[in-house]
Design an enzyme around this catalytic site. Structure first.
Site, PDB file in Angstrom:
ATOM      1  N   ASN A 263      35.426  37.275   3.110  1.00 43.92           N
ATOM      2  CA  ASN A 263      36.337  36.133   3.018  1.00 43.92           C
ATOM      3  C   ASN A 263      37.371  36.278   4.135  1.00 43.92           C
ATOM      4  O   ASN A 263      38.259  37.113   4.053  1.00 43.92           O
ATOM      5  CB  ASN A 263      37.004  36.141   1.639  1.00 43.92           C
ATOM      6  CG  ASN A 263      38.073  35.063   1.484  1.00 43.92           C
ATOM      7  OD1 ASN A 263      38.213  34.200   2.356  1.00 43.92           O
ATOM      8  ND2 ASN A 263      38.816  35.122   0.397  1.00 43.92           N
ATOM      9  N   TRP A 264      37.227  35.458   5.133  1.00 45.22           N
ATOM     10  CA  TRP A 264      38.132  35.560   6.293  1.00 45.22           C
ATOM     11  C   TRP A 264      39.502  34.948   6.022  1.00 45.22           C
ATOM     12  O   TRP A 264      40.409  35.081   6.827  1.00 45.22           O
ATOM     13  CB  TRP A 264      37.482  34.909   7.517  1.00 45.22           C
ATOM     14  CG  TRP A 264      36.520  35.810   8.235  1.00 45.22           C
ATOM     15  CD1 TRP A 264      35.878  36.907   7.712  1.00 45.22           C
ATOM     16  CD2 TRP A 264      36.098  35.721   9.594  1.00 45.22           C
ATOM     17  NE1 TRP A 264      35.087  37.487   8.672  1.00 45.22           N
ATOM     18  CE2 TRP A 264      35.202  36.775   9.832  1.00 45.22           C
ATOM     19  CE3 TRP A 264      36.387  34.831  10.631  1.00 45.22           C
ATOM     20  CZ2 TRP A 264      34.594  36.983  11.076  1.00 45.22           C
ATOM     21  CZ3 TRP A 264      35.775  35.023  11.871  1.00 45.22           C
ATOM     22  CH2 TRP A 264      34.890  36.099  12.085  1.00 45.22           C
ATOM     23  N   LYS A 265      39.627  34.230   4.910  1.00 43.60           N
ATOM     24  CA  LYS A 265      40.892  33.571   4.583  1.00 43.60           C
ATOM     25  C   LYS A 265      41.355  32.718   5.782  1.00 43.60           C
ATOM     26  O   LYS A 265      40.510  32.160   6.485  1.00 43.60           O
ATOM     27  CB  LYS A 265      41.926  34.614   4.139  1.00 43.60           C
ATOM     28  CG  LYS A 265      41.361  35.536   3.034  1.00 43.60           C
ATOM     29  CD  LYS A 265      42.368  36.417   2.388  1.00 43.60           C
ATOM     30  CE  LYS A 265      41.682  37.241   1.300  1.00 43.60           C
ATOM     31  NZ  LYS A 265      42.613  38.052   0.528  1.00 43.60           N
TER      32      LYS A 265
ATOM     33  N   HIS B  21      39.781  31.312  -5.946  1.00 41.28           N
ATOM     34  CA  HIS B  21      40.417  32.529  -5.428  1.00 41.28           C
ATOM     35  C   HIS B  21      41.879  32.564  -5.880  1.00 41.28           C
ATOM     36  O   HIS B  21      42.525  31.517  -5.961  1.00 41.28           O
ATOM     37  CB  HIS B  21      40.324  32.557  -3.900  1.00 41.28           C
ATOM     38  CG  HIS B  21      40.697  33.894  -3.332  1.00 41.28           C
ATOM     39  ND1 HIS B  21      41.997  34.290  -3.214  1.00 41.28           N
ATOM     40  CD2 HIS B  21      39.929  34.923  -2.900  1.00 41.28           C
ATOM     41  CE1 HIS B  21      42.024  35.527  -2.713  1.00 41.28           C
ATOM     42  NE2 HIS B  21      40.784  35.925  -2.515  1.00 41.28           N
TER      43      HIS B  21
ATOM     44  N   GLU C 288      44.460  33.260  -4.390  1.00 40.53           N
ATOM     45  CA  GLU C 288      45.390  32.650  -3.432  1.00 40.53           C
ATOM     46  C   GLU C 288      45.390  31.124  -3.567  1.00 40.53           C
ATOM     47  O   GLU C 288      46.422  30.481  -3.374  1.00 40.53           O
ATOM     48  CB  GLU C 288      45.043  33.118  -2.011  1.00 40.53           C
ATOM     49  CG  GLU C 288      45.425  34.589  -1.825  1.00 40.53           C
ATOM     50  CD  GLU C 288      44.592  35.357  -0.817  1.00 40.53           C
ATOM     51  OE1 GLU C 288      43.897  34.725   0.002  1.00 40.53           O
ATOM     52  OE2 GLU C 288      44.651  36.596  -0.865  1.00 40.53           O
TER      53      GLU C 288
ATOM     54  N   GLU D 297      38.416  39.992  -8.888  1.00 44.52           N
ATOM     55  CA  GLU D 297      39.406  40.422  -7.903  1.00 44.52           C
ATOM     56  C   GLU D 297      40.764  40.606  -8.576  1.00 44.52           C
ATOM     57  O   GLU D 297      41.513  39.620  -8.746  1.00 44.52           O
ATOM     58  CB  GLU D 297      39.540  39.381  -6.793  1.00 44.52           C
ATOM     59  CG  GLU D 297      38.269  39.163  -6.004  1.00 44.52           C
ATOM     60  CD  GLU D 297      38.570  38.624  -4.608  1.00 44.52           C
ATOM     61  OE1 GLU D 297      38.062  39.195  -3.650  1.00 44.52           O
ATOM     62  OE2 GLU D 297      39.334  37.643  -4.496  1.00 44.52           O
TER      63      GLU D 297
ATOM     64  N   GLY E 254      44.670  43.023  -0.721  1.00 42.51           N
ATOM     65  CA  GLY E 254      45.512  43.240   0.458  1.00 42.51           C
ATOM     66  C   GLY E 254      46.543  44.346   0.299  1.00 42.51           C
ATOM     67  O   GLY E 254      47.465  44.453   1.106  1.00 42.51           O
TER      68      GLY E 254
ATOM     69  N   SER F 239      40.794  45.122  -1.654  1.00 39.33           N
ATOM     70  CA  SER F 239      40.929  46.347  -0.851  1.00 39.33           C
ATOM     71  C   SER F 239      39.635  47.144  -0.745  1.00 39.33           C
ATOM     72  O   SER F 239      39.661  48.382  -0.729  1.00 39.33           O
ATOM     73  CB  SER F 239      42.056  47.226  -1.396  1.00 39.33           C
ATOM     74  OG  SER F 239      43.309  46.559  -1.252  1.00 39.33           O
TER      75      SER F 239
ATOM     76  N   GLY G 116      37.999  41.076   1.978  1.00 37.04           N
ATOM     77  CA  GLY G 116      38.945  40.298   2.755  1.00 37.04           C
ATOM     78  C   GLY G 116      39.158  40.918   4.126  1.00 37.04           C
ATOM     79  O   GLY G 116      38.332  40.794   5.034  1.00 37.04           O
ATOM     80  N   GLY G 117      40.266  41.627   4.277  1.00 39.61           N
ATOM     81  CA  GLY G 117      40.668  42.154   5.575  1.00 39.61           C
ATOM     82  C   GLY G 117      39.584  42.907   6.330  1.00 39.61           C
ATOM     83  O   GLY G 117      39.411  42.718   7.545  1.00 39.61           O
TER      84      GLY G 117
END
Ligand code: 13P
Length: 249
Positions: A12-14, A96, A98, A166, A172, A211, A232-233
């Site tokens: 997920n590149w957000k 998600h 977010e 999640e 993150g 994470s 994610g990251g």
């Protein structure tokens, strides 16, 4: 893990990635030989069509990060599931945390979006997860199963649903639950899926997200009822994403 549940590693590149990020996409496509897991990248809307065109002919899948519930209409700034499909996406992340926080999306909205994904022929990846306060209060499993009960419509099958657990406090932050805690929540999710969808539940993939990094992926991916990861990251760098994919059992 039953043979039917093929490990899925989704990135997920957000809200990250300009056109030049295609280099990372190409590095993933070039480096995925010998990886047993299915791989998917979910870039921002602006990159979906270009990415999908670039990976055509490879097994790397492209997904969206959200969609509107309606097929078209007066919804400025929104994107329909049919538009994602038209751009070359095969899946869409929905609910998600977010989106739930930034756009006040509740379970009913997420449920309508899952129906939209099905209407368009996209695979929904439905996200659930508890806050730290909810975990500390011992409510994690109850929160997650309630979200799932209310966010997923009737009629889901192994081919039409992926769930992502999640925990919000793990996103993150570099913090992750213990593998015992992950196994407990994933077990509770599987149990609920079996109650609702019978034998199909055995084939529905449940991803862990929050994470996930190259150095913790092997342990998380080897945990009971963990059928992949939503990253994610670490999905922004091809080398890290591929290292996670290679850690899959
Ligand atoms: P991080 O891997 O950066 O913690 O993000 C997880 C996530 O939210 C994926 O959807």
């Amino acid at each position: 893990m039953p043979a039917r549940r093929r490990t899925l590693i989704a990135g997920n590149w957000k809200m990250n990635g300009l056109r030049q990020a295609k280099a990372e996409l190409r590095a993933v496509a070039a480096g995925m030989g010998g990886v047993g897991a299915e791989l998917m990248l979910c870039p921002p809307f602006t990159l979906i069509a270009a990415f999908a065109a670039d990976v055509a002919g490879t097994s790397l899948m492209i997904g969206g990060q959200d969609c509107h519930a309606a097929e078209s209409g007066a919804h400025t700034g929104d994107v329909a599931a049919e538009m994602l499909k038209d751009a070359g996406a095969v899946a869409v992340i929905l609910g998600h945390s977010e989106r739930r926080a930034d756009h006040r999306e509740g379970d009913a909205v997420v449920k309508a979006k899952v129906k939209a994904a099905w209407r368009a022929g996209l695979l929904p990846v439905v996200c659930v997860g508890e806050t730290l306060d909810e975990r500390d209060a011992g409510e994690a499993a109850a929160v997650v199963t309630r979200q799932l009960r209310q966010s997923v419509p009737d009629g889901a099958t192994a081919d039409t649903l992926v769930v992502a657990y999640e925990p919000i406090w793990a996103i993150g932050t570099g913090r992750t639950p213990t593998t015992d805690d992950v196994a407990q929540i994933h077990g509770a999710i599987r149990h609920l899926l079996a109650e609702r969808f019978g034998a199909e539940a055995e084939g529905i993939r449940i991803l862990y997200g929050g994470s996930v990094k190259p150095d913790n992926a092997a342990a998380l991916l080897a945990t009971a009822d963990v059928d992949g990861a939503l990253v994610g990251g670490a999905s922004l760098k091809a080398a890290d994403f591929l290292a996670i994919a290679r850690a899959a059992p």
